[in-house]
Write an enzyme that holds these catalytic residues in place. Sequence first.
Site, mmCIF file in Angstrom:
data_model
loop_
_atom_site.group_PDB
_atom_site.id
_atom_site.type_symbol
_atom_site.label_atom_id
_atom_site.label_comp_id
_atom_site.label_asym_id
_atom_site.label_seq_id
_atom_site.Cartn_x
_atom_site.Cartn_y
_atom_site.Cartn_z
ATOM 1 N N TYR A 163 0.839 -1.195 0.000
ATOM 2 C CA TYR A 163 0.000 0.000 0.000
ATOM 3 C C TYR A 163 0.878 1.251 0.000
ATOM 4 C CZ TYR A 163 -4.554 2.271 0.598
ATOM 5 O OH TYR A 163 -5.702 3.001 0.407
ATOM 6 N N GLU A 185 15.178 26.012 -12.809
ATOM 7 C CA GLU A 185 14.566 26.290 -14.109
ATOM 8 C C GLU A 185 14.358 25.038 -14.959
ATOM 9 O OE1 GLU A 185 15.936 29.564 -16.434
ATOM 10 O OE2 GLU A 185 16.524 30.727 -14.677
ATOM 11 N N GLY A 205 2.499 7.209 -8.219
ATOM 12 C CA GLY A 205 1.203 6.815 -7.692
ATOM 13 C C GLY A 205 0.270 7.964 -7.368
ATOM 14 N N HIS A 235 5.843 -3.801 -12.755
ATOM 15 C CA HIS A 235 7.214 -3.720 -13.254
ATOM 16 C C HIS A 235 7.673 -5.152 -13.455
ATOM 17 C CE1 HIS A 235 11.202 -2.450 -14.075
ATOM 18 N NE2 HIS A 235 11.708 -2.624 -12.866
#
EC number: 1.1.1.86
Length: 335
Positions: free
Chosen positions: A25, A231, A134, A108
Amino acid sequence: MVQMYYDKDADLGALKGKTIAVMGYGSQGHAQAQNLNDSGLDVVIGLRKGSARWAQAENDGLKVMTVADAAKAADIVQILLPDETQSKVYYSEIEPGLEAGNALVFSHGFNIHYNQIIPPKDVDVYMVAPKSPGHLVRRTYKEGAGVPGLIAIFQDATGKAHDLALAHAKGVGCTRAGVIETTFREETETDLFGEQVDLCGGVASLIKTSFEVLVEAGYQPEMAYFETLHELKLIVDLIHEGGLEKMWYSVSNTAEYGGLTVGPQVINEESREAMYVALDRIQNGEFAREFVLEGMTNHAVLTAMERQEREHPIEIVGKQLRAMMPWLNSELNEK
């Protein structure tokens, strides 16, 4: 031209009447589990006893069990644990609860591709991989949108693995944005390559080195931080929205000319050779072996490198400057 799958190509009915156990979780686990639940599917969460996330999952309205109990109760087991712990948990707590016709799901391909998990021949094995962290998987779903994703079929024991994968991707919200089909090998090797060479390793090293050069040349660290790190988001946003073409169109002529002439001198043939070395280590399993061993030693090397990163001058000056920028997302700032 690669085929993209969308909502119209997937049928949630393929998952109706099936219990999906999401093991873990964390970042992906909480997002995918909640999205699947909100899509009307039967979801349970598998966690170890004493997990700090147990109460969190229950507060989110989900049923929580131990990993072993969740595996026994489920028709579909989605493993969203860290790569380095999946194999141990699989063999000790998940595999004993699998039955013929069940499905194993990954986001994965590491453990399947590198044979850390060898599933029984009578279960489906597929992948649903959102191409996003997530928190964005969850946020975009709640907004009525979604993030792009990948599906892959490693083992089709029932003849329905492809339908299940598309339905699963729809439940997560990926078919709202578009899903591409790949293989476990392709996803694993390209994902590791991108992380190491470009997205994480390459860009972090480029930022730190360019910062160091400016500071060593006598420029203020604060100025160096703004030019080499701060930047970067502005540039990446342009690339994300419209590719390199939009970025070159949007920056000044000075930036375009300087970038096009100097960039290839910095990322040069020597850099390309280093990239091929990294790719070779991924393809031949050398990186996987090294990473598995690192996990077995309680991440001693990784912990040391994390400490060095935190102590780098760009991180020190960055924390000071970001503290003066109240508009930055406080949840993602200073950990």
